[in-house]
Design a protein around this motif. Sequence first.
Motif, PDB file in Angstrom:
ATOM      1  N   CYS B   2     147.459 -58.099  28.257  1.00  0.00           N
ATOM      2  CA  CYS B   2     146.868 -57.295  27.191  1.00  0.00           C
ATOM      3  C   CYS B   2     146.995 -57.938  25.818  1.00  0.00           C
ATOM      4  CB  CYS B   2     147.478 -55.908  27.191  1.00  0.00           C
ATOM      5  SG  CYS B   2     146.831 -54.941  28.561  1.00  0.00           S
ATOM      6  N   GLU B   3     146.985 -59.238  25.789  1.00  0.00           N
ATOM      7  CA  GLU B   3     146.952 -59.912  24.500  1.00  0.00           C
ATOM      8  C   GLU B   3     145.605 -59.638  23.828  1.00  0.00           C
ATOM      9  OE1 GLU B   3     147.175 -61.276  27.420  1.00  0.00           O
ATOM     10  OE2 GLU B   3     145.518 -62.684  27.678  1.00  0.00           O
ATOM     11  N   ASP B  23     150.028 -62.139  21.440  1.00  0.00           N
ATOM     12  CA  ASP B  23     150.907 -61.142  22.050  1.00  0.00           C
ATOM     13  C   ASP B  23     151.676 -60.383  20.979  1.00  0.00           C
ATOM     14  OD1 ASP B  23     152.722 -59.672  23.557  1.00  0.00           O
ATOM     15  OD2 ASP B  23     154.068 -61.373  23.834  1.00  0.00           O
ATOM     16  N   LYS B  24     152.252 -61.129  20.036  1.00  0.00           N
ATOM     17  CA  LYS B  24     153.197 -60.524  19.114  1.00  0.00           C
ATOM     18  C   LYS B  24     152.710 -60.648  17.668  1.00  0.00           C
ATOM     19  CE  LYS B  24     158.185 -60.591  18.252  1.00  0.00           C
ATOM     20  NZ  LYS B  24     159.473 -61.155  18.667  1.00  0.00           N
ATOM     21  N   ILE B  25     152.806 -59.567  16.930  1.00  0.00           N
ATOM     22  CA  ILE B  25     152.495 -59.580  15.506  1.00  0.00           C
ATOM     23  C   ILE B  25     153.638 -58.906  14.767  1.00  0.00           C
ATOM     24  CG2 ILE B  25     150.915 -58.824  13.687  1.00  0.00           C
ATOM     25  CD1 ILE B  25     148.667 -58.902  15.646  1.00  0.00           C
ATOM     26  N   VAL B  26     154.161 -59.600  13.758  1.00  0.00           N
ATOM     27  CA  VAL B  26     155.211 -59.036  12.929  1.00  0.00           C
ATOM     28  C   VAL B  26     154.777 -59.120  11.469  1.00  0.00           C
ATOM     29  CG1 VAL B  26     157.644 -59.144  12.262  1.00  0.00           C
ATOM     30  CG2 VAL B  26     156.961 -59.805  14.576  1.00  0.00           C
ATOM     31  N   PRO B  27     154.391 -57.992  10.871  1.00  0.00           N
ATOM     32  CA  PRO B  27     154.076 -58.000   9.440  1.00  0.00           C
ATOM     33  C   PRO B  27     155.357 -58.181   8.632  1.00  0.00           C
ATOM     34  CG  PRO B  27     153.116 -56.083  10.560  1.00  0.00           C
ATOM     35  CD  PRO B  27     154.125 -56.684  11.478  1.00  0.00           C
ATOM     36  N   ILE B  37     150.394 -65.992  23.689  1.00  0.00           N
ATOM     37  CA  ILE B  37     151.080 -66.049  24.985  1.00  0.00           C
ATOM     38  C   ILE B  37     151.426 -67.480  25.393  1.00  0.00           C
ATOM     39  CG2 ILE B  37     150.084 -63.888  25.814  1.00  0.00           C
ATOM     40  CD1 ILE B  37     148.106 -65.590  27.460  1.00  0.00           C
ATOM     41  N   ILE B  48     146.563 -56.391   8.321  1.00  0.00           N
ATOM     42  CA  ILE B  48     145.758 -55.875   9.422  1.00  0.00           C
ATOM     43  C   ILE B  48     144.751 -54.881   8.863  1.00  0.00           C
ATOM     44  CG2 ILE B  48     145.788 -54.494  11.528  1.00  0.00           C
ATOM     45  CD1 ILE B  48     148.673 -55.604  11.970  1.00  0.00           C
ATOM     46  N   GLU B  50     142.092 -53.532  11.048  1.00  0.00           N
ATOM     47  CA  GLU B  50     141.778 -52.609  12.137  1.00  0.00           C
ATOM     48  C   GLU B  50     142.106 -53.260  13.474  1.00  0.00           C
ATOM     49  OE1 GLU B  50     137.922 -50.696  11.838  1.00  0.00           O
ATOM     50  OE2 GLU B  50     137.666 -50.842  14.001  1.00  0.00           O
ATOM     51  N   MET B  51     142.582 -52.442  14.405  1.00  0.00           N
ATOM     52  CA  MET B  51     142.837 -52.943  15.756  1.00  0.00           C
ATOM     53  C   MET B  51     142.159 -52.029  16.754  1.00  0.00           C
ATOM     54  SD  MET B  51     146.849 -53.826  15.781  1.00  0.00           S
ATOM     55  CE  MET B  51     147.459 -52.169  15.595  1.00  0.00           C
ATOM     56  N   LEU B  53     142.626 -52.034  20.621  1.00  0.00           N
ATOM     57  CA  LEU B  53     143.362 -52.751  21.667  1.00  0.00           C
ATOM     58  C   LEU B  53     142.591 -52.823  22.973  1.00  0.00           C
ATOM     59  CD1 LEU B  53     146.866 -51.293  20.873  1.00  0.00           C
ATOM     60  CD2 LEU B  53     145.921 -53.496  20.193  1.00  0.00           C
ATOM     61  N   ILE B  58     141.658 -57.569  17.045  1.00  0.00           N
ATOM     62  CA  ILE B  58     142.429 -57.247  15.846  1.00  0.00           C
ATOM     63  C   ILE B  58     141.755 -57.952  14.671  1.00  0.00           C
ATOM     64  CG2 ILE B  58     144.659 -57.481  14.672  1.00  0.00           C
ATOM     65  CD1 ILE B  58     145.988 -57.373  17.427  1.00  0.00           C
TER      66      ILE B  58
END
Lengths: 66, 66
Positions: B2-3, B23-27, B37, B48, B50-51, B53, B58
Amino acid sequence: MCEANVYLINDEGEERLFMDSVDKIVPDSNKLHLENIFGQSKTVRARIKEMTLVDHRIIIEKLVDG
Amino acid sequence: MCEANVYLINDEGEERLFMDSVDKIVPDSNKLHLENIFGQSKTVRARIKEMTLVDHRIIIEKLVDG
């Protein structure tokens, strides 16, 4: 389906499920608009702390006033 | 898996693929740390927008200085 579960960090620092099966997130100034695959929506005064999409996890935290 | 694919809005207002299979987002203050991945990572001065999923999309936009 690649929706995610959104967890809100509470005052004790614990992650609590805030909304499941979230599809759409739209940040808007100090708020997050969340919408899940069932058409339900929530708005919360919070920011995204971290997302790991492969784990279907989105962590959000409340914004302090000011 | 689900990336998601991350698209950056350019100066012409068009969405351009910025990083795939994220895979990973850190604001972090005015930046976003992205990790895909494949273990690749990027940091961008953006927020960001809008996302969605379920669509693996994104949308991010650059922050103006100031």
